[in-house]
Design an enzyme around this catalytic site. Structure first.
Site, PDB file in Angstrom:
ATOM      1  N   GLU A   1      15.238  44.038  23.421  1.00 26.46           N
ATOM      2  CA  GLU A   1      14.146  43.205  23.718  1.00 26.46           C
ATOM      3  C   GLU A   1      12.882  43.698  22.988  1.00 26.46           C
ATOM      4  O   GLU A   1      13.133  44.952  22.689  1.00 26.46           O
ATOM      5  CB  GLU A   1      14.135  43.139  25.158  1.00 26.46           C
ATOM      6  CG  GLU A   1      13.290  42.276  26.006  1.00 26.46           C
ATOM      7  CD  GLU A   1      13.029  40.713  25.604  1.00 26.46           C
ATOM      8  OE1 GLU A   1      12.845  40.526  24.339  1.00 26.46           O
ATOM      9  OE2 GLU A   1      12.742  40.024  26.387  1.00 26.46           O
TER      10      GLU A   1
ATOM     11  N   ASP B   1       7.398  42.889  30.071  1.00 22.14           N
ATOM     12  CA  ASP B   1       6.269  43.223  30.802  1.00 22.14           C
ATOM     13  C   ASP B   1       6.350  42.639  32.043  1.00 22.14           C
ATOM     14  O   ASP B   1       6.548  43.487  32.909  1.00 22.14           O
ATOM     15  CB  ASP B   1       5.425  41.803  29.894  1.00 22.14           C
ATOM     16  CG  ASP B   1       3.871  41.588  30.389  1.00 22.14           C
ATOM     17  OD1 ASP B   1       3.300  42.634  30.985  1.00 22.14           O
ATOM     18  OD2 ASP B   1       3.266  40.536  29.901  1.00 22.14           O
TER      19      ASP B   1
ATOM     20  N   ARG C   1       4.074  36.914  14.010  1.00 22.71           N
ATOM     21  CA  ARG C   1       5.167  37.627  13.951  1.00 22.71           C
ATOM     22  C   ARG C   1       5.826  38.616  12.703  1.00 22.71           C
ATOM     23  O   ARG C   1       6.401  39.544  12.815  1.00 22.71           O
ATOM     24  CB  ARG C   1       6.333  36.724  14.242  1.00 22.71           C
ATOM     25  CG  ARG C   1       6.192  35.607  15.796  1.00 22.71           C
ATOM     26  CD  ARG C   1       7.602  35.187  15.855  1.00 22.71           C
ATOM     27  NE  ARG C   1       7.344  34.018  16.692  1.00 22.71           N
ATOM     28  CZ  ARG C   1       7.738  34.149  18.074  1.00 22.71           C
ATOM     29  NH1 ARG C   1       7.743  35.439  18.483  1.00 22.71           N
ATOM     30  NH2 ARG C   1       7.455  33.298  18.937  1.00 22.71           N
TER      31      ARG C   1
ATOM     32  N   LYS D   1      12.085  34.295  20.218  1.00 22.77           N
ATOM     33  CA  LYS D   1      12.136  34.781  18.839  1.00 22.77           C
ATOM     34  C   LYS D   1      11.806  36.219  18.558  1.00 22.77           C
ATOM     35  O   LYS D   1      12.089  36.877  17.577  1.00 22.77           O
ATOM     36  CB  LYS D   1      11.428  33.966  17.858  1.00 22.77           C
ATOM     37  CG  LYS D   1      11.707  32.484  17.887  1.00 22.77           C
ATOM     38  CD  LYS D   1      10.504  31.416  17.339  1.00 22.77           C
ATOM     39  CE  LYS D   1      10.467  30.185  17.724  1.00 22.77           C
ATOM     40  NZ  LYS D   1       9.285  29.677  17.408  1.00 22.77           N
ATOM     41  N   GLY D   2      11.239  36.705  19.491  1.00 17.75           N
ATOM     42  CA  GLY D   2      10.164  37.793  19.503  1.00 17.75           C
ATOM     43  C   GLY D   2      11.216  39.082  19.069  1.00 17.75           C
ATOM     44  O   GLY D   2      10.791  39.962  18.412  1.00 17.75           O
TER      45      GLY D   2
HETATM   46  P1  IMP Z   1       8.177  38.947  30.836  1.00 17.38           P
HETATM   47  O1  IMP Z   1       8.810  40.349  30.697  1.00 17.38           O
HETATM   48  O2  IMP Z   1       9.044  37.925  31.546  1.00 17.38           O
HETATM   49  O3  IMP Z   1       6.713  38.641  31.275  1.00 17.38           O
HETATM   50  O4  IMP Z   1       8.150  38.235  29.334  1.00 17.38           O
HETATM   51  C1  IMP Z   1       8.366  38.999  28.154  1.00 17.38           C
HETATM   52  C2  IMP Z   1       8.143  38.063  27.100  1.00 17.38           C
HETATM   53  O5  IMP Z   1       6.638  37.795  27.120  1.00 17.38           O
HETATM   54  C3  IMP Z   1       8.419  38.790  25.716  1.00 17.38           C
HETATM   55  O6  IMP Z   1       9.618  38.783  25.286  1.00 17.38           O
HETATM   56  C4  IMP Z   1       7.459  38.389  24.745  1.00 17.38           C
HETATM   57  O7  IMP Z   1       7.693  37.212  24.225  1.00 17.38           O
HETATM   58  C5  IMP Z   1       6.102  37.742  25.661  1.00 17.38           C
HETATM   59  N1  IMP Z   1       5.301  38.912  25.988  1.00 17.38           N
HETATM   60  C6  IMP Z   1       4.732  39.756  26.779  1.00 17.38           C
HETATM   61  N2  IMP Z   1       3.904  40.637  26.549  1.00 17.38           N
HETATM   62  C7  IMP Z   1       3.393  40.237  25.414  1.00 17.38           C
HETATM   63  C8  IMP Z   1       2.324  40.705  24.559  1.00 17.38           C
HETATM   64  O8  IMP Z   1       1.534  41.709  24.531  1.00 17.38           O
HETATM   65  N3  IMP Z   1       2.373  40.105  23.093  1.00 17.38           N
HETATM   66  C9  IMP Z   1       3.191  39.166  23.011  1.00 17.38           C
HETATM   67  N4  IMP Z   1       4.042  38.749  23.739  1.00 17.38           N
HETATM   68  C10 IMP Z   1       4.046  39.262  24.862  1.00 17.38           C
HETATM   69 MG    MG Z   2       6.608  35.384  22.842  1.00 18.31          MG
END
Ligand code: IMP
Ligand code: MG
Length: 179
Positions: free
Chosen positions: A98, A102, A164, A42-43
């Site tokens: 996106e 992270d 959100r 959903k982000g």
């Molecule tokens: P990654 O890059 O696989 O670690 O995952 C990215 C996802 O983790 C993003 O789409 C977010 O949903 C969540 N995420 C990573 N960092 C944050 C943050 O600082 N706040 C909120 N959600 C985060």
């Molecule tokens: Mg999330």
């Protein structure tokens, strides 16, 4: 809700400027291409809604729903596809929209999966980039802004499914975690 925010990292005005600039760049770079915008719910829904209106191209828009196993705050990279893209990717220029990059584990998995469907290209457009968290070699070609290693919420991003709906991106007060 706003009392839980320690610091505003990106104001509504800053987000509007970044979104418009990224949309303009994508419009230029993808002129004449068969573009598919994909975002992961959903982000990224808020960022998608804003940036798609700054992309002045005839393009497709689609969404994926994925769930990743592991602890609440960090991704494990074990991704389960809950809802896939409905459109065939052959010949498409895919732009993944996106909210935040992270560890990159989620996108790494998704990009490898989508590549097998023979799109013409796949690139990432992310509002926020947290390079300190990276655990895979995924790179975004289009980045709104790089942020330090803090847990941020708002503008689509959640902590435990909340915040959100904040119109800005903010750093959550540490008290919220430890409660
Ligand atoms: P990654 O890059 O696989 O670690 O995952 C990215 C996802 O983790 C993003 O789409 C977010 O949903 C969540 N995420 C990573 N960092 C944050 C943050 O600082 N706040 C909120 N959600 C985060
Ligand atoms: Mg999330």
């Amino acid at each position: 809700m706003r009392n839980d925010i320690k610091e505003i990292l990106l104001s509504e005005e800053q987000i509007a400027e970044i979104t418009a600039a990224l949309g303009k760049k994508l419009t230029e770079d993808y002129a004449g291409k068969d573009v598919l915008l994909v975002s992961i719910l959903k982000g990224a829904v808020v960022f998608m809604a804003d940036i798609m209106r700054h992309i002045d191209l005839k393009c497709d828009v689609d969404f994926m729903v994925v769930s990743s196993y592991g602890s609440g705050v960090k991704t494990s990279g074990n991704v389960k596809i809950i809802k896939d893209i409905d459109i065939p990717l052959e010949g498409k220029d895919v732009i993944i929209i996106e909210d935040i990059l992270d560890s990159g584990l989620t996108l790494n998995y998704i990009i490898n999966m989508l590549k097998e469907r023979n799109p013409n290209s796949i690139e990432i457009c992310t509002l926020l980039d947290k390079p300190s968290g990276r655990q895979s070699e995924v790179q975004a070609k289009y980045i709104g802004v790089q942020i330090p290693d803090a847990f941020v919420v708002g503008y689509g991003l959640d902590y435990d499914e909340k915040y959100r709906n904040l119109p800005f991106v903010g750093v959550l007060h540490p008290d919220v975690y430890t409660k």
